[in-house]
Design a protein around this motif. Structure first.
Motif, short mmCIF file in Angstrom:
data_model
loop_
_atom_site.label_atom_id
_atom_site.label_comp_id
_atom_site.label_asym_id
_atom_site.label_seq_id
_atom_site.Cartn_x
_atom_site.Cartn_y
_atom_site.Cartn_z
N ARG A 73 43.58 4.61 11.80
CA ARG A 73 42.63 3.62 12.35
C ARG A 73 42.61 2.38 11.48
NH1 ARG A 73 37.20 6.98 13.95
NH2 ARG A 73 37.97 7.87 15.89
N ARG A 74 42.56 2.57 10.16
CA ARG A 74 42.53 1.45 9.23
C ARG A 74 43.79 0.60 9.39
NH1 ARG A 74 41.03 3.64 4.03
NH2 ARG A 74 38.93 3.40 4.83
N CYS A 75 44.95 1.24 9.52
CA CYS A 75 46.20 0.51 9.73
C CYS A 75 46.15 -0.29 11.03
CB CYS A 75 47.39 1.46 9.74
SG CYS A 75 47.84 2.09 8.13
N MET A 76 45.63 0.33 12.08
CA MET A 76 45.54 -0.36 13.36
C MET A 76 44.60 -1.57 13.27
SD MET A 76 45.53 2.75 16.15
CE MET A 76 44.82 1.68 17.38
N VAL A 77 43.45 -1.39 12.65
CA VAL A 77 42.49 -2.49 12.52
C VAL A 77 43.10 -3.60 11.69
CG1 VAL A 77 40.27 -3.14 11.48
CG2 VAL A 77 40.42 -1.09 12.90
N ASP A 78 43.75 -3.25 10.58
CA ASP A 78 44.38 -4.25 9.74
C ASP A 78 45.49 -4.97 10.50
OD1 ASP A 78 42.68 -3.53 7.69
OD2 ASP A 78 44.19 -2.41 6.56
N VAL A 80 45.68 -5.41 13.79
CA VAL A 80 45.07 -6.28 14.79
C VAL A 80 44.53 -7.54 14.12
CG1 VAL A 80 43.11 -6.51 16.39
CG2 VAL A 80 44.55 -4.46 16.45
N LYS A 81 43.88 -7.38 12.96
CA LYS A 81 43.35 -8.56 12.24
C LYS A 81 44.49 -9.49 11.86
CE LYS A 81 39.21 -6.45 10.28
NZ LYS A 81 38.58 -5.96 9.04
N GLU A 84 45.72 -11.25 14.95
CA GLU A 84 44.79 -12.30 15.37
C GLU A 84 44.88 -13.51 14.47
OE1 GLU A 84 41.09 -10.15 15.38
OE2 GLU A 84 41.33 -9.49 17.46
#
Length: 100
Positions: A73-78, A80-81, A84
């Motif tokens: 999840r952390r990798c995915m959020v990072d 996506v950030k 963006e």
């Protein structure tokens, strides 16, 4: 859910037989894959820490699997950030190019 249409899937997880319900053939295969993953984690932990009770081993496996999930999840959020931020920079560059 209509349990009449479901099938019973039997899997072994660290020597324990589990019977789980699947609504389709693809869900049954998914259940087998998940159970196999849990089995592999438990076997890996039991080789490193022999003599653990089944319950303790199961809790340790759950924590390891939860850690894997949180890391993903952390990798995915990072990711996506970062995406963006890069899109924002491209938009800024495009705006400057169009103005200039």
């Amino acid at each position: 859910r209509d349990f009449c249409m479901s099938e019973l899937v039997e899997v072994l997880v660290h020597g324990q037989l589990l019977r789980l319900r699947a609504d389709s053939g693809s869900e049954a295969e998914y259940i087998r894959e998940v159970a196999n993953y849990v089995d592999e984690v438990m076997k890996g932990l039991s080789h490193k820490s022999s003599g653990l009770s089944y319950d303790r081993l199961a809790v340790m496996a759950a924590v390891r699997i939860a850690d894997d999930l949180f890391q993903q999840r952390r990798c995915m959020v990072d990711g996506v950030k970062s995406f963006e931020e890069n899109v924002g920079k491209l938009i800024e560059s495009s705006d400057q190019f169009m103005k200039g």
